[in-house]
Design a protein around this motif. Sequence first.
Motif, PDB file in Angstrom:
ATOM      1  N   ALA A   9     -14.148   0.668  -1.182  1.00 17.20           N
ATOM      2  CA  ALA A   9     -13.434   1.134  -0.040  1.00 17.20           C
ATOM      3  C   ALA A   9     -12.921   0.291   0.865  1.00 17.20           C
ATOM      4  N   PHE A  10     -13.789  -0.848   1.013  1.00 19.13           N
ATOM      5  CA  PHE A  10     -13.203  -2.070   1.780  1.00 19.13           C
ATOM      6  C   PHE A  10     -11.950  -2.636   1.165  1.00 19.13           C
ATOM      7  N   VAL A  11     -12.010  -2.687  -0.118  1.00 22.28           N
ATOM      8  CA  VAL A  11     -10.698  -3.071  -0.833  1.00 22.28           C
ATOM      9  C   VAL A  11      -9.605  -2.162  -0.486  1.00 22.28           C
ATOM     10  N   GLY A  12      -9.880  -0.657  -0.901  1.00 21.43           N
ATOM     11  CA  GLY A  12      -8.845   0.184  -0.298  1.00 21.43           C
ATOM     12  C   GLY A  12      -8.177  -0.115   1.016  1.00 21.43           C
ATOM     13  N   LEU A  13      -9.255  -0.153   1.990  1.00 24.81           N
ATOM     14  CA  LEU A  13      -8.717  -0.462   3.441  1.00 24.81           C
ATOM     15  C   LEU A  13      -7.842  -1.659   3.620  1.00 24.81           C
ATOM     16  N   VAL A  14      -8.217  -2.776   2.926  1.00 31.64           N
ATOM     17  CA  VAL A  14      -7.396  -4.149   3.140  1.00 31.64           C
ATOM     18  C   VAL A  14      -5.979  -3.612   2.431  1.00 31.64           C
ATOM     19  N   LEU A  15      -6.082  -3.066   1.375  1.00 26.67           N
ATOM     20  CA  LEU A  15      -4.720  -2.541   0.554  1.00 26.67           C
ATOM     21  C   LEU A  15      -3.939  -1.846   1.458  1.00 26.67           C
ATOM     22  N   PHE A  16      -4.480  -0.885   2.087  1.00 25.64           N
ATOM     23  CA  PHE A  16      -3.921   0.102   2.831  1.00 25.64           C
ATOM     24  C   PHE A  16      -3.132  -0.682   4.240  1.00 25.64           C
ATOM     25  N   LEU A  17      -4.184  -1.403   4.664  1.00 24.28           N
ATOM     26  CA  LEU A  17      -3.788  -2.357   5.736  1.00 24.28           C
ATOM     27  C   LEU A  17      -2.643  -3.357   5.653  1.00 24.28           C
ATOM     28  N   ALA A  18      -2.718  -3.984   4.342  1.00 26.14           N
ATOM     29  CA  ALA A  18      -1.806  -4.984   3.922  1.00 26.14           C
ATOM     30  C   ALA A  18      -0.248  -3.951   3.730  1.00 26.14           C
ATOM     31  N   LEU A  19      -0.455  -2.903   3.132  1.00 25.33           N
ATOM     32  CA  LEU A  19       0.835  -1.908   2.890  1.00 25.33           C
ATOM     33  C   LEU A  19       1.375  -1.617   4.289  1.00 25.33           C
ATOM     34  N   ILE A  20       0.447  -1.299   5.310  1.00 31.04           N
ATOM     35  CA  ILE A  20       1.028  -0.868   6.398  1.00 31.04           C
ATOM     36  C   ILE A  20       1.873  -2.395   7.186  1.00 31.04           C
ATOM     37  N   ALA A  21       1.315  -3.365   6.953  1.00 24.80           N
ATOM     38  CA  ALA A  21       1.841  -4.463   7.412  1.00 24.80           C
ATOM     39  C   ALA A  21       3.243  -4.842   6.944  1.00 24.80           C
ATOM     40  N   TYR A  22       3.201  -4.853   5.656  1.00 22.95           N
ATOM     41  CA  TYR A  22       4.174  -5.269   4.429  1.00 22.95           C
ATOM     42  C   TYR A  22       5.144  -4.174   5.059  1.00 22.95           C
ATOM     43  N   LEU A  23       5.192  -2.832   5.062  1.00 21.32           N
ATOM     44  CA  LEU A  23       6.233  -1.977   5.435  1.00 21.32           C
ATOM     45  C   LEU A  23       6.681  -2.106   7.243  1.00 21.32           C
ATOM     46  N   LYS A  24       5.923  -2.739   7.673  1.00 23.39           N
ATOM     47  CA  LYS A  24       6.430  -3.104   9.254  1.00 23.39           C
ATOM     48  C   LYS A  24       6.128  -1.879  10.074  1.00 23.39           C
ATOM     49  N   VAL A  25       4.885  -1.138   9.914  1.00 25.39           N
ATOM     50  CA  VAL A  25       4.663   0.138  10.482  1.00 25.39           C
ATOM     51  C   VAL A  25       4.309  -0.016  11.862  1.00 25.39           C
ATOM     52  N   PRO A  26       3.573  -1.260  12.169  1.00 26.28           N
ATOM     53  CA  PRO A  26       3.245  -1.326  13.623  1.00 26.28           C
ATOM     54  C   PRO A  26       4.455  -1.720  14.482  1.00 26.28           C
ATOM     55  N   GLY A  27       5.371  -2.500  13.585  1.00 26.13           N
ATOM     56  CA  GLY A  27       6.840  -2.801  14.612  1.00 26.13           C
ATOM     57  C   GLY A  27       7.364  -1.462  14.770  1.00 26.13           C
ATOM     58  N   MET A  28       7.517  -0.471  13.797  1.00 24.89           N
ATOM     59  CA  MET A  28       8.032   0.885  13.961  1.00 24.89           C
ATOM     60  C   MET A  28       7.297   1.409  15.076  1.00 24.89           C
ATOM     61  N   MET A  29       6.003   1.300  15.071  1.00 28.62           N
ATOM     62  CA  MET A  29       5.433   2.382  16.055  1.00 28.62           C
ATOM     63  C   MET A  29       5.546   1.541  17.565  1.00 28.62           C
ATOM     64  N   ALA A  30       5.596   0.502  17.449  1.00 31.00           N
ATOM     65  CA  ALA A  30       5.744  -0.485  18.702  1.00 31.00           C
ATOM     66  C   ALA A  30       7.142   0.136  19.185  1.00 31.00           C
ATOM     67  N   LYS A  31       8.164  -0.052  18.500  1.00 25.41           N
ATOM     68  CA  LYS A  31       9.683   0.232  18.602  1.00 25.41           C
ATOM     69  C   LYS A  31       9.543   1.625  19.092  1.00 25.41           C
ATOM     70  N   SER A  32       9.247   2.649  18.355  1.00 27.21           N
ATOM     71  CA  SER A  32       8.854   3.803  18.813  1.00 27.21           C
ATOM     72  C   SER A  32       8.485   4.186  20.207  1.00 27.21           C
ATOM     73  N   LEU A  33       7.176   3.521  20.435  1.00 25.23           N
ATOM     74  CA  LEU A  33       6.628   3.621  21.670  1.00 25.23           C
ATOM     75  C   LEU A  33       7.503   2.920  22.808  1.00 25.23           C
ATOM     76  N   ASP A  34       8.328   1.956  22.384  1.00 24.53           N
ATOM     77  CA  ASP A  34       9.141   1.395  23.356  1.00 24.53           C
ATOM     78  C   ASP A  34      10.308   2.159  23.835  1.00 24.53           C
ATOM     79  N   GLU A  35      10.713   3.016  22.668  1.00 26.49           N
ATOM     80  CA  GLU A  35      12.091   3.642  22.845  1.00 26.49           C
ATOM     81  C   GLU A  35      11.426   4.975  23.813  1.00 26.49           C
ATOM     82  N   ARG A  36      10.297   5.690  23.464  1.00 23.79           N
ATOM     83  CA  ARG A  36       9.584   6.436  24.346  1.00 23.79           C
ATOM     84  C   ARG A  36       9.346   6.106  25.798  1.00 23.79           C
TER      85      ARG A  36
END
Length: 161
Positions: A9-36
């Motif tokens: 479960a921990f490895v899955g969580l780390v992979l999930f977080l790495a995937l999110i960081a790789y796909l730049k989801v936090p930047g998209m979320m920040a950009k979306s929040l900034d636009e909003r």
Amino acid sequence: MAFDATFFAFVGLVLFLALIAYLKVPGMMAKSLDERADNIRKELEEAKRLREEAQALLAEYQRKRKEAEAEAAHIVASAEREAAALSEEARQKTEEFVARRNALSEQKIRQAEADAIGAVRAAAVDLAIAAAERVIANKADTSTQDALFKDALGQVQSRLN
């Protein structure tokens, strides 16, 4: 080493977080929040501008309403003055009319009195003439009547000439 479900479960969580960081989801979320946030800021600025315009319009309409009320009060006061003047003029004309009618009535009454007095005098003269004629006819003889006739005829001729 034994791997239990918590490790996976921990490895899955780390992979999930790495995937999110790789796909730049936090930047998209920040950009979306900034636009909003920018949209909300623009909407707030627009709302503030509209509010200021509405307050300006309200102030203008209140000023116009006060001007209209003042003008209406002026018109009412003017109408009251005109009504008072017309009423006074009508009262004066009525008084003048009544005075003229009274004067005319009094003149007609004086004329009627004069006519009545004239008619009474004429009737009295006619009656006196008739009485004098009867008295003279009874007391006067033919020669006296001829003399009176000639005398009256002479007076009439002298007045006509």
